[in-house]
Motif scaffolding. Structure first.
Motif, PDB file in Angstrom:
ATOM      1  N   ALA A 257       0.824  -1.213   0.000  1.00 18.18           N
ATOM      2  CA  ALA A 257       0.000   0.000   0.000  1.00 18.18           C
ATOM      3  C   ALA A 257       0.854   1.257   0.000  1.00 18.18           C
ATOM      4  N   ARG A 258       0.513   2.190  -0.885  1.00 18.92           N
ATOM      5  CA  ARG A 258       1.138   3.507  -0.944  1.00 18.92           C
ATOM      6  C   ARG A 258       0.045   4.537  -1.179  1.00 18.92           C
ATOM      7  N   TRP A 259       0.391   5.804  -1.090  1.00 15.39           N
ATOM      8  CA  TRP A 259      -0.627   6.848  -1.165  1.00 15.39           C
ATOM      9  C   TRP A 259      -1.325   6.905  -2.519  1.00 15.39           C
ATOM     10  N   GLU A 260      -0.551   6.753  -3.612  1.00 14.62           N
ATOM     11  CA  GLU A 260      -1.169   6.912  -4.939  1.00 14.62           C
ATOM     12  C   GLU A 260      -2.250   5.860  -5.217  1.00 14.62           C
ATOM     13  N   PRO A 261      -1.942   4.545  -5.083  1.00 13.01           N
ATOM     14  CA  PRO A 261      -3.025   3.572  -5.297  1.00 13.01           C
ATOM     15  C   PRO A 261      -4.157   3.709  -4.290  1.00 13.01           C
ATOM     16  N   LEU A 262      -3.819   4.154  -3.067  1.00 16.41           N
ATOM     17  CA  LEU A 262      -4.878   4.373  -2.074  1.00 16.41           C
ATOM     18  C   LEU A 262      -5.849   5.455  -2.543  1.00 16.41           C
ATOM     19  N   LEU A 263      -5.327   6.559  -3.051  1.00 19.43           N
ATOM     20  CA  LEU A 263      -6.200   7.654  -3.481  1.00 19.43           C
ATOM     21  C   LEU A 263      -7.048   7.238  -4.683  1.00 19.43           C
ATOM     22  N   ILE A 264      -6.454   6.471  -5.611  1.00 17.23           N
ATOM     23  CA  ILE A 264      -7.222   6.028  -6.790  1.00 17.23           C
ATOM     24  C   ILE A 264      -8.337   5.075  -6.373  1.00 17.23           C
ATOM     25  N   ALA A 265      -7.970   4.060  -5.582  1.00 13.88           N
ATOM     26  CA  ALA A 265      -8.987   3.099  -5.136  1.00 13.88           C
ATOM     27  C   ALA A 265     -10.045   3.782  -4.282  1.00 13.88           C
ATOM     28  N   GLY A 266      -9.626   4.700  -3.416  1.00 16.65           N
ATOM     29  CA  GLY A 266     -10.581   5.394  -2.562  1.00 16.65           C
ATOM     30  C   GLY A 266     -11.568   6.222  -3.364  1.00 16.65           C
ATOM     31  N   ALA A 267     -11.083   6.932  -4.385  1.00 18.06           N
ATOM     32  CA  ALA A 267     -11.977   7.763  -5.205  1.00 18.06           C
ATOM     33  C   ALA A 267     -13.000   6.897  -5.932  1.00 18.06           C
ATOM     34  N   VAL A 268     -12.550   5.774  -6.507  1.00 14.96           N
ATOM     35  CA  VAL A 268     -13.468   4.896  -7.249  1.00 14.96           C
ATOM     36  C   VAL A 268     -14.505   4.279  -6.313  1.00 14.96           C
ATOM     37  N   ILE A 269     -14.042   3.745  -5.190  1.00 12.14           N
ATOM     38  CA  ILE A 269     -14.944   3.012  -4.295  1.00 12.14           C
ATOM     39  C   ILE A 269     -15.927   3.948  -3.599  1.00 12.14           C
ATOM     40  N   LEU A 270     -15.473   5.094  -3.136  1.00  9.34           N
ATOM     41  CA  LEU A 270     -16.392   6.026  -2.478  1.00  9.34           C
ATOM     42  C   LEU A 270     -17.440   6.548  -3.452  1.00  9.34           C
TER      43      LEU A 270
END
Length: 399
Positions: A257-270
Motif C-alpha cells: 500500500a502507498r498513497w497513490e493507489p490508495l487515493l485512486i482506489a478510494g476515489a473509485v470506491i467512495l
C-alpha cells in the motif's frame, strides 16, 4: 384469480412492505409499525420511484445508533491500528509523526522522529491501514448490492469472475510483460477485471435476463476460464520467483500500500458506494421479483446493469490495489442485515463502515500476530468466511 388480477393486487400491497423483507424472500409481511413514507425521491433507473416505507421507530433508532457506533469505531480502528506493528514505535512517536504531516506540528510532543521511522509510519503503515478500510468498504457494499441484484444470498463480488479476470490481467503484465513496462500490475489487474465483467454482461444478455441462477452460473464459467488462463501462463512462462510472488499477491496482501493507489482506489470506491446508495429503493423492490419491481415503476434492466457496473468497478479497484480478498462481501452484509434489517438505505452505509473496520483489524492481525512472518490477508478472511458461507448455504437449502 387471473394473473393480471394477482399482479394488480401485489402492486397495491407491496409498496408498504419493501424494507421489511430480505433479498430473496418475497412474500413476507411488513414489520409492525412500518408504513409507506410519502414524498420519496426518485432513484436512478426508475421512471417513477415506489413510495418508500417508513421504518419503525425502534428500527430507526437501531440504525442511527449503529451508524454512530460504526463511525466512531472506524476512526478508533484507524488510529489504533496505526499504533500496532512489528517495529518498536511508541504511540506518542506515531502521534507526533501524524500531526506533523497534517501541518499541526505545534501539537507534536518532543522532537521529530528519525527519517526512517517517519517514512515507516507515513509512507507504509498509515496508507496500509487506510487502504484496508477502503477495500473492505468496497467489497462489503458490492456483496450487499449483488445479493439483491441476483436475488441470491450467496452472491459476492467474485461471483462475476471479476477477481479471476483481474488475476489474468496482473499475470499478463507480470509474466508476459504486456504493456512493455508502460502499465503496472494494478493497471493490468483493473483492465482484466473490466474485461471479465464485460464478458459476463455479454453472456447474460445485458440487463434483460430474468433468471438469477443464470448470472451465478455465468460468473462461475467466466471465473473458471480466466483461472485456467492464469494457470496456463504461469506454467508456460513463469519462473520460480515470479510464480511465488504472483501467488502471494493472489492470496491478498496490503503490504504494497502507498498513497497513490490508495487515493485512486478510494476515489473509485467512495464514488460507486454513493451511487449505489441512490439505487436503494430499487434494491428493496428487487426482493419481490423483477415483474413486481417493474410494476412499481422501476426500470429493472437499466437499474440492474448500472448496479452491476458499479460493483464491478469497486471490485476491480479493490483487487487491483490488494489482490484477491474473498468472503468480505458475503460475511459483512449478512451480519449487518441481521442487526438492522434488509432496507438498503441502512444496509449499504452500515455495510461500508463495518467492512472497513473488519478488514482493518483482519489485516492488523495478519501482519502482527505471527511476527516476523505475515499471513496473506485473504487467507484469514477465507478462514472466517467459509463457516459463514456454509451456514448461509444451509439456510438457503432449507427454504
Amino acid at each position: 384469480m387471473t394473473a393480471e388480477a394477482e399482479q394488480a393486487e401485489r402492486s397495491r400491497t407491496l409498496p408498504g412492505q419493501l424494507s421489511s423483507t430480505a433479498p430473496g424472500s418475497p412474500g413476507e409481511s411488513a414489520a409492525p409499525g412500518e408504513s409507506a413514507a410519502p414524498g420519496a425521491s426518485a432513484a436512478p433507473g426508475e421512471s417513477a420511484a415506489p413510495a418508500a416505507p417508513r421504518p419503525s421507530r425502534a428500527r430507526r433508532l437501531s440504525a442511527g445508533l449503529g451508524a454512530v457506533v460504526c463511525s466512531v469505531g472506524l476512526v478508533l480502528s484507524v488510529l489504533t491500528a496505526g499504533f500496532i506493528g512489528t517495529a518498536d514505535i511508541g504511540p506518542i512517536d506515531v502521534y507526533g509523526i501524524l500531526v506533523r504531516h497534517l501541518g499541526l506540528g505545534v501539537l507534536a510532543p518532543g522532537p521529530a522522529a528519525p527519517p526512517l521511522i517517519d517514512a515507516l509510519i507515513w509512507e507504509s503503515r498509515l496508507p496500509r491501514v487506510l487502504l484496508a478500510g477502503v477495500v473492505g468498504m468496497g467489497l462489503a457494499v458490492s456483496g450487499a448490492v449483488l445479493q439483491s441484484v441476483t436475488r441470491n444470498p450467496l452472491a459476492e463480488p467474485y461471483l462475476l469472475g471479476v477477481s479471476s479476470g483481474a488475476s489474468t490481467g496482473a499475470v499478463a503484465v507480470m509474466i508476459l510483460g504486456l504493456g512493455s513496462g508502460a502499465i503496472g500490475l494494478s493497471t493490468g489487474a483493473f483492465a482484466g477485471a473490466l474485461v471479465a465483467f464485460g464478458i459476463v454482461l455479454l453472456l447474460i444478455g445485458g440487463g434483460r435476463i430474468s433468471n438469477p441462477a443464470r448470472v451465478v452460473l455465468t460468473g462461475v464459467l467466466v471465473s473458471q476460464f480466466f483461472s485456467a488462463v492464469t494457470s496456463l501462463v504461469l506454467m508456460l512462462d513463469g519462473d520460480a520467483d515470479s510464480t511465488r510472488g504472483f501467488t502471494y499477491w493472489l492470496l491478498g496482501s496490503l503490504g504494497g500500500a502507498r498513497w497513490e493507489p490508495l487515493l485512486i482506489a478510494g476515489a473509485v470506491i467512495l464514488t460507486c458506494t454513493l451511487l449505489c446508495l441512490m439505487f436503494a429503493p430499487a434494491l428493496d423492490a428487487f426482493a419481490f421479483g423483477w415483474d413486481t419491481a417493474a410494476s412499481l415503476g422501476i426500470r429493472v434492466a437499466r437499474a440492474r446493469v448500472s448496479l452491476m457496473i458499479l460493483t464491478a468497478l469497486m471490485t476491480a479497484a479493490a483487487v487491483a490495489a490488494s489482490g484477491a480478498i474473498g468472503f468480505i462481501g458475503l460475511l459483512v452484509p449478512h451480519i449487518v442485515r441481521l442487526l438492522t434489517g434488509p432496507g438498503h438505505r441502512t444496509l449499504l452505509p452500515l455495510s461500508a463502515l463495518s467492512g472497513a473496520i473488519f478488514l482493518i483489524w483482519v489485516d492488523t492481525f495478519a501482519r502482527s500476530a505471527f511476527s516476523p512472518h505475515e499471513i496473506p490477508v485473504g487467507v484469514v478472511t477465507a478462514l472466517l468466511g467459509a463457516p459463514v458461507f456454509a451456514l448461509v448455504l444451509r439456510k438457503a437449502a432449507a427454504r
